[in-house]
Design a protein around this motif. Structure first.
Motif, PDB file in Angstrom:
ATOM      1  N   ILE A  92      -5.543  12.295   1.635  1.00 22.58           N
ATOM      2  CA  ILE A  92      -7.180  12.745   0.714  1.00 22.58           C
ATOM      3  C   ILE A  92      -7.719  11.644  -0.027  1.00 22.58           C
ATOM      4  CG2 ILE A  92      -7.872  14.501  -0.781  1.00 22.58           C
ATOM      5  CD1 ILE A  92      -4.951  15.859  -0.187  1.00 22.58           C
ATOM      6  N   LEU A  93      -6.769  10.750  -0.518  1.00 24.96           N
ATOM      7  CA  LEU A  93      -7.387   9.933  -1.389  1.00 24.96           C
ATOM      8  C   LEU A  93      -6.835   8.572  -1.047  1.00 24.96           C
ATOM      9  CD1 LEU A  93      -6.667  11.569  -4.824  1.00 24.96           C
ATOM     10  CD2 LEU A  93      -9.032  11.173  -3.806  1.00 24.96           C
ATOM     11  N   PRO A  94      -7.523   7.829   0.010  1.00 22.39           N
ATOM     12  CA  PRO A  94      -6.813   6.577   0.735  1.00 22.39           C
ATOM     13  C   PRO A  94      -6.644   5.492  -0.204  1.00 22.39           C
ATOM     14  CG  PRO A  94      -8.617   7.351   2.103  1.00 22.39           C
ATOM     15  CD  PRO A  94      -8.634   8.233   0.837  1.00 22.39           C
ATOM     16  N   HIS A  95      -7.530   5.422  -1.229  1.00 25.43           N
ATOM     17  CA  HIS A  95      -7.524   4.210  -2.276  1.00 25.43           C
ATOM     18  C   HIS A  95      -6.712   4.623  -3.548  1.00 25.43           C
ATOM     19  CE1 HIS A  95     -11.478   6.192  -2.860  1.00 25.43           C
ATOM     20  NE2 HIS A  95     -11.022   6.048  -3.992  1.00 25.43           N
ATOM     21  N   VAL A  96      -5.992   5.553  -3.536  1.00 26.13           N
ATOM     22  CA  VAL A  96      -5.339   6.084  -4.827  1.00 26.13           C
ATOM     23  C   VAL A  96      -4.240   4.955  -5.179  1.00 26.13           C
ATOM     24  CG1 VAL A  96      -3.732   7.540  -3.988  1.00 26.13           C
ATOM     25  CG2 VAL A  96      -4.439   7.794  -6.288  1.00 26.13           C
ATOM     26  N   ARG A  97      -3.985   4.675  -6.182  1.00 24.28           N
ATOM     27  CA  ARG A  97      -2.925   3.706  -6.974  1.00 24.28           C
ATOM     28  C   ARG A  97      -1.702   4.311  -7.312  1.00 24.28           C
ATOM     29  NH1 ARG A  97      -6.732   0.046 -10.266  1.00 24.28           N
ATOM     30  NH2 ARG A  97      -7.052   2.136 -10.926  1.00 24.28           N
ATOM     31  N   CYS A  98      -1.765   5.429  -7.822  1.00 20.90           N
ATOM     32  CA  CYS A  98      -0.463   5.937  -8.281  1.00 20.90           C
ATOM     33  C   CYS A  98      -0.355   7.748  -7.719  1.00 20.90           C
ATOM     34  CB  CYS A  98      -0.904   6.494  -9.694  1.00 20.90           C
ATOM     35  SG  CYS A  98      -1.240   4.908 -10.660  1.00 20.90           S
ATOM     36  N   ARG A 125       2.005  12.214 -10.470  1.00 21.44           N
ATOM     37  CA  ARG A 125       2.575  12.183 -11.874  1.00 21.44           C
ATOM     38  C   ARG A 125       2.196  11.179 -12.691  1.00 21.44           C
ATOM     39  NH1 ARG A 125       9.104  12.219 -12.190  1.00 21.44           N
ATOM     40  NH2 ARG A 125       8.303  13.465 -10.186  1.00 21.44           N
ATOM     41  N   CYS A 126       1.968   9.916 -12.235  1.00 17.15           N
ATOM     42  CA  CYS A 126       1.609   8.719 -13.226  1.00 17.15           C
ATOM     43  C   CYS A 126       0.082   8.926 -13.157  1.00 17.15           C
ATOM     44  CB  CYS A 126       1.917   7.482 -12.250  1.00 17.15           C
ATOM     45  SG  CYS A 126       3.641   7.232 -12.221  1.00 17.15           S
ATOM     46  N   GLN A 127      -0.683   9.481 -12.357  1.00 16.73           N
ATOM     47  CA  GLN A 127      -2.052   9.667 -12.268  1.00 16.73           C
ATOM     48  C   GLN A 127      -2.351  10.678 -13.574  1.00 16.73           C
ATOM     49  OE1 GLN A 127      -4.369   8.050 -10.343  1.00 16.73           O
ATOM     50  NE2 GLN A 127      -5.537   8.515 -12.102  1.00 16.73           N
ATOM     51  N   TYR A 177       0.580  -1.241   0.066  1.00  9.34           N
ATOM     52  CA  TYR A 177       0.040  -0.010   0.051  1.00  9.34           C
ATOM     53  C   TYR A 177       1.095   1.295   0.040  1.00  9.34           C
ATOM     54  CZ  TYR A 177      -3.557   3.563   1.434  1.00  9.34           C
ATOM     55  OH  TYR A 177      -4.211   4.489   1.379  1.00  9.34           O
ATOM     56  N   GLY A 178       0.349   2.384  -0.665  1.00 14.76           N
ATOM     57  CA  GLY A 178       1.117   3.558  -0.880  1.00 14.76           C
ATOM     58  C   GLY A 178       2.427   3.460  -1.725  1.00 14.76           C
ATOM     59  N   VAL A 179       2.530   2.429  -2.696  1.00 15.55           N
ATOM     60  CA  VAL A 179       3.434   2.525  -3.604  1.00 15.55           C
ATOM     61  C   VAL A 179       2.852   2.480  -4.906  1.00 15.55           C
ATOM     62  CG1 VAL A 179       5.230   0.910  -4.663  1.00 15.55           C
ATOM     63  CG2 VAL A 179       4.767   0.727  -2.326  1.00 15.55           C
ATOM     64  N   CYS A 180       3.410   3.620  -5.635  1.00 18.63           N
ATOM     65  CA  CYS A 180       2.726   3.937  -6.953  1.00 18.63           C
ATOM     66  C   CYS A 180       2.875   2.796  -7.916  1.00 18.63           C
ATOM     67  CB  CYS A 180       3.580   5.240  -7.559  1.00 18.63           C
ATOM     68  SG  CYS A 180       2.964   5.492  -9.233  1.00 18.63           S
ATOM     69  N   GLU A 181       1.719   2.298  -8.512  1.00 16.98           N
ATOM     70  CA  GLU A 181       1.797   1.287  -9.421  1.00 16.98           C
ATOM     71  C   GLU A 181       2.491   1.592 -10.650  1.00 16.98           C
ATOM     72  OE1 GLU A 181      -2.330   0.028 -10.032  1.00 16.98           O
ATOM     73  OE2 GLU A 181      -2.330  -1.190  -8.137  1.00 16.98           O
ATOM     74  N   GLY A 182       2.532   2.780 -10.902  1.00 20.07           N
ATOM     75  CA  GLY A 182       3.340   3.201 -12.370  1.00 20.07           C
ATOM     76  C   GLY A 182       4.807   3.196 -12.072  1.00 20.07           C
ATOM     77  N   CYS A 183       5.156   4.002 -11.217  1.00 17.26           N
ATOM     78  CA  CYS A 183       6.660   4.134 -11.024  1.00 17.26           C
ATOM     79  C   CYS A 183       7.563   3.445  -9.768  1.00 17.26           C
ATOM     80  CB  CYS A 183       6.888   5.605 -11.081  1.00 17.26           C
ATOM     81  SG  CYS A 183       6.396   6.444  -9.716  1.00 17.26           S
ATOM     82  N   GLY A 184       6.332   2.832  -8.871  1.00 22.07           N
ATOM     83  CA  GLY A 184       7.208   2.217  -8.030  1.00 22.07           C
ATOM     84  C   GLY A 184       7.556   3.044  -6.394  1.00 22.07           C
ATOM     85  N   GLN A 185       7.406   4.219  -6.876  1.00 22.51           N
ATOM     86  CA  GLN A 185       7.849   5.132  -5.889  1.00 22.51           C
ATOM     87  C   GLN A 185       6.825   5.335  -4.864  1.00 22.51           C
ATOM     88  OE1 GLN A 185      10.949   6.903  -5.906  1.00 22.51           O
ATOM     89  NE2 GLN A 185      11.186   5.503  -7.459  1.00 22.51           N
ATOM     90  N   ALA A 186       6.910   5.712  -3.702  1.00 25.80           N
ATOM     91  CA  ALA A 186       6.117   5.891  -2.563  1.00 25.80           C
ATOM     92  C   ALA A 186       5.310   7.069  -2.877  1.00 25.80           C
ATOM     93  CB  ALA A 186       6.897   6.131  -1.014  1.00 25.80           C
ATOM     94  N   ILE A 187       4.062   6.980  -2.741  1.00 26.41           N
ATOM     95  CA  ILE A 187       2.916   7.796  -2.901  1.00 26.41           C
ATOM     96  C   ILE A 187       3.034   8.899  -1.543  1.00 26.41           C
ATOM     97  CG2 ILE A 187       0.687   8.384  -3.119  1.00 26.41           C
ATOM     98  CD1 ILE A 187       0.159   5.785  -4.712  1.00 26.41           C
ATOM     99  N   PRO A 188       2.981  10.336  -1.856  1.00 25.71           N
ATOM    100  CA  PRO A 188       3.211  11.131  -0.722  1.00 25.71           C
ATOM    101  C   PRO A 188       2.122  10.834   0.351  1.00 25.71           C
ATOM    102  CG  PRO A 188       3.769  12.227  -2.799  1.00 25.71           C
ATOM    103  CD  PRO A 188       3.144  10.857  -2.996  1.00 25.71           C
ATOM    104  N   ALA A 189       2.439  10.773   1.589  1.00 22.52           N
ATOM    105  CA  ALA A 189       1.337  10.684   2.489  1.00 22.52           C
ATOM    106  C   ALA A 189       0.284  11.571   2.676  1.00 22.52           C
ATOM    107  CB  ALA A 189       1.885  10.642   4.081  1.00 22.52           C
ATOM    108  N   GLY A 190       0.480  13.016   2.250  1.00 21.04           N
ATOM    109  CA  GLY A 190      -0.440  13.793   2.155  1.00 21.04           C
ATOM    110  C   GLY A 190      -1.597  13.580   1.060  1.00 21.04           C
ATOM    111  N   ARG A 191      -1.070  12.828  -0.179  1.00 22.23           N
ATOM    112  CA  ARG A 191      -1.904  12.414  -1.024  1.00 22.23           C
ATOM    113  C   ARG A 191      -2.807  11.211  -0.584  1.00 22.23           C
ATOM    114  NH1 ARG A 191      -3.539  12.081  -6.400  1.00 22.23           N
ATOM    115  NH2 ARG A 191      -3.268   9.998  -7.870  1.00 22.23           N
TER     116      ARG A 191
END
Ligand SMILES: [Zn+2]
Length: 118
Positions: free
Chosen positions: A99-105, A108-110, A82-96
Protein backbone atom coordinates in the motif's frame (compact mmCIF):
# COMPACT_ATOMS: atom_id res chain seq x y z
CA UNK A 1 13.18 -19.23 5.45
CA UNK A 2 16.57 -20.17 6.80
CA UNK A 3 19.26 -17.59 7.22
CA UNK A 4 22.84 -17.96 8.34
CA UNK A 5 22.28 -15.27 10.89
CA UNK A 6 25.19 -13.00 10.10
CA UNK A 7 25.10 -9.41 8.92
CA UNK A 8 22.07 -7.55 7.71
CA UNK A 9 19.38 -9.74 6.26
CA UNK A 10 18.61 -9.24 2.60
CA UNK A 11 15.50 -7.26 1.84
CA UNK A 12 12.83 -9.34 3.52
CA UNK A 13 10.28 -11.20 1.46
CA UNK A 14 11.45 -9.67 -1.80
CA UNK A 15 13.13 -11.56 -4.60
CA UNK A 16 14.92 -9.98 -7.55
CA UNK A 17 11.79 -9.68 -9.67
CA UNK A 18 9.85 -8.03 -6.86
CA UNK A 19 12.67 -5.56 -6.33
CA UNK A 20 12.71 -4.67 -10.01
CA UNK A 21 8.96 -4.22 -10.06
CA UNK A 22 9.07 -2.10 -6.97
CA UNK A 23 11.86 0.05 -8.31
CA UNK A 24 9.89 0.63 -11.47
CA UNK A 25 6.78 1.51 -9.51
CA UNK A 26 8.70 3.95 -7.32
CA UNK A 27 10.38 5.55 -10.29
CA UNK A 28 7.07 6.00 -12.10
CA UNK A 29 5.58 7.49 -9.00
CA UNK A 30 8.60 9.74 -8.63
CA UNK A 31 8.32 10.89 -12.24
CA UNK A 32 4.67 11.79 -11.84
CA UNK A 33 5.23 13.74 -8.67
CA UNK A 34 8.29 15.48 -10.04
CA UNK A 35 6.38 16.72 -13.07
CA UNK A 36 3.44 17.81 -10.96
CA UNK A 37 5.84 19.70 -8.72
CA UNK A 38 7.55 21.30 -11.71
CA UNK A 39 4.18 22.39 -13.11
CA UNK A 40 3.10 23.86 -9.79
CA UNK A 41 6.39 25.67 -9.36
CA UNK A 42 5.97 27.19 -12.78
CA UNK A 43 2.48 28.42 -11.91
CA UNK A 44 3.64 29.83 -8.60
CA UNK A 45 6.61 31.55 -10.23
CA UNK A 46 4.29 33.29 -12.65
CA UNK A 47 1.92 34.41 -9.90
CA UNK A 48 2.28 37.26 -7.46
CA UNK A 49 3.11 35.74 -4.05
CA UNK A 50 -0.01 37.15 -2.42
CA UNK A 51 -2.16 35.55 -5.09
CA UNK A 52 -0.75 32.07 -4.76
CA UNK A 53 -3.21 29.68 -3.17
CA UNK A 54 -1.95 28.45 0.21
CA UNK A 55 -3.08 25.01 -0.91
CA UNK A 56 -0.57 25.18 -3.75
CA UNK A 57 2.24 25.77 -1.29
CA UNK A 58 1.23 22.87 0.88
CA UNK A 59 0.81 20.68 -2.19
CA UNK A 60 4.35 21.58 -3.22
CA UNK A 61 5.62 20.78 0.26
CA UNK A 62 3.86 17.44 0.15
CA UNK A 63 5.31 16.65 -3.24
CA UNK A 64 8.83 17.56 -2.16
CA UNK A 65 8.48 15.37 0.89
CA UNK A 66 7.17 12.48 -1.19
CA UNK A 67 10.10 12.83 -3.56
CA UNK A 68 12.52 12.69 -0.66
CA UNK A 69 10.78 9.60 0.69
CA UNK A 70 10.71 7.90 -2.69
CA UNK A 71 14.42 8.66 -3.17
CA UNK A 72 15.07 7.13 0.22
CA UNK A 73 13.10 4.02 -0.68
CA UNK A 74 15.00 3.66 -3.95
CA UNK A 75 18.29 4.02 -2.10
CA UNK A 76 17.26 1.37 0.44
CA UNK A 77 16.31 -0.93 -2.42
CA UNK A 78 19.84 -0.58 -3.80
CA UNK A 79 21.37 -1.11 -0.38
CA UNK A 80 19.20 -4.12 0.37
CA UNK A 81 17.73 -2.55 3.49
CA UNK A 82 14.36 -1.86 1.92
CA UNK A 83 11.44 -3.11 3.96
CA UNK A 84 13.32 -2.99 7.24
CA UNK A 85 11.74 -0.74 9.84
CA UNK A 86 13.97 2.20 10.71
CA UNK A 87 12.55 2.26 14.19
CA UNK A 88 12.88 -1.31 15.39
CA UNK A 89 14.83 -3.10 12.63
CA UNK A 90 12.07 -5.63 12.04
CA UNK A 91 10.76 -6.47 8.60
CA UNK A 92 7.83 -4.30 7.57
CA UNK A 93 4.89 -6.54 6.59
CA UNK A 94 4.62 -6.97 2.83
CA UNK A 95 0.98 -5.88 2.89
CA UNK A 96 1.97 -2.52 4.30
CA UNK A 97 4.69 -2.06 1.68
CA UNK A 98 2.17 -2.95 -0.99
CA UNK A 99 0.00 0.00 0.00
CA UNK A 100 2.82 2.38 0.95
CA UNK A 101 5.92 1.40 -1.03
CA UNK A 102 8.07 4.20 0.36
CA UNK A 103 7.16 3.74 4.00
CA UNK A 104 10.12 3.60 6.39
CA UNK A 105 8.61 2.16 9.56
CA UNK A 106 6.29 -0.57 10.69
CA UNK A 107 2.84 0.40 11.91
CA UNK A 108 3.88 0.35 15.54
CA UNK A 109 6.89 2.63 15.07
CA UNK A 110 4.95 4.91 12.75
CA UNK A 111 2.30 5.27 15.43
CA UNK A 112 4.97 6.16 17.93
CA UNK A 113 6.44 8.79 15.60
CA UNK A 114 3.05 10.25 14.69
CA UNK A 115 2.04 10.25 18.31
CA UNK A 116 5.07 12.37 19.16
CA UNK A 117 7.02 9.56 20.78
CA UNK A 118 7.65 8.90 24.40
ZN1 LIG B 1 9.23 -0.77 13.79
Amino acid sequence: MATNGDGIAATPALDGAAVRELRQRLQEDRGKRASELAALEKVVEGTAPEQVEPADYSRMDNLRQSLTEIDGALRRLEEGTYGVCEGCGQAIPAGRLEILPHVRCCVRCQGRIDGGGR
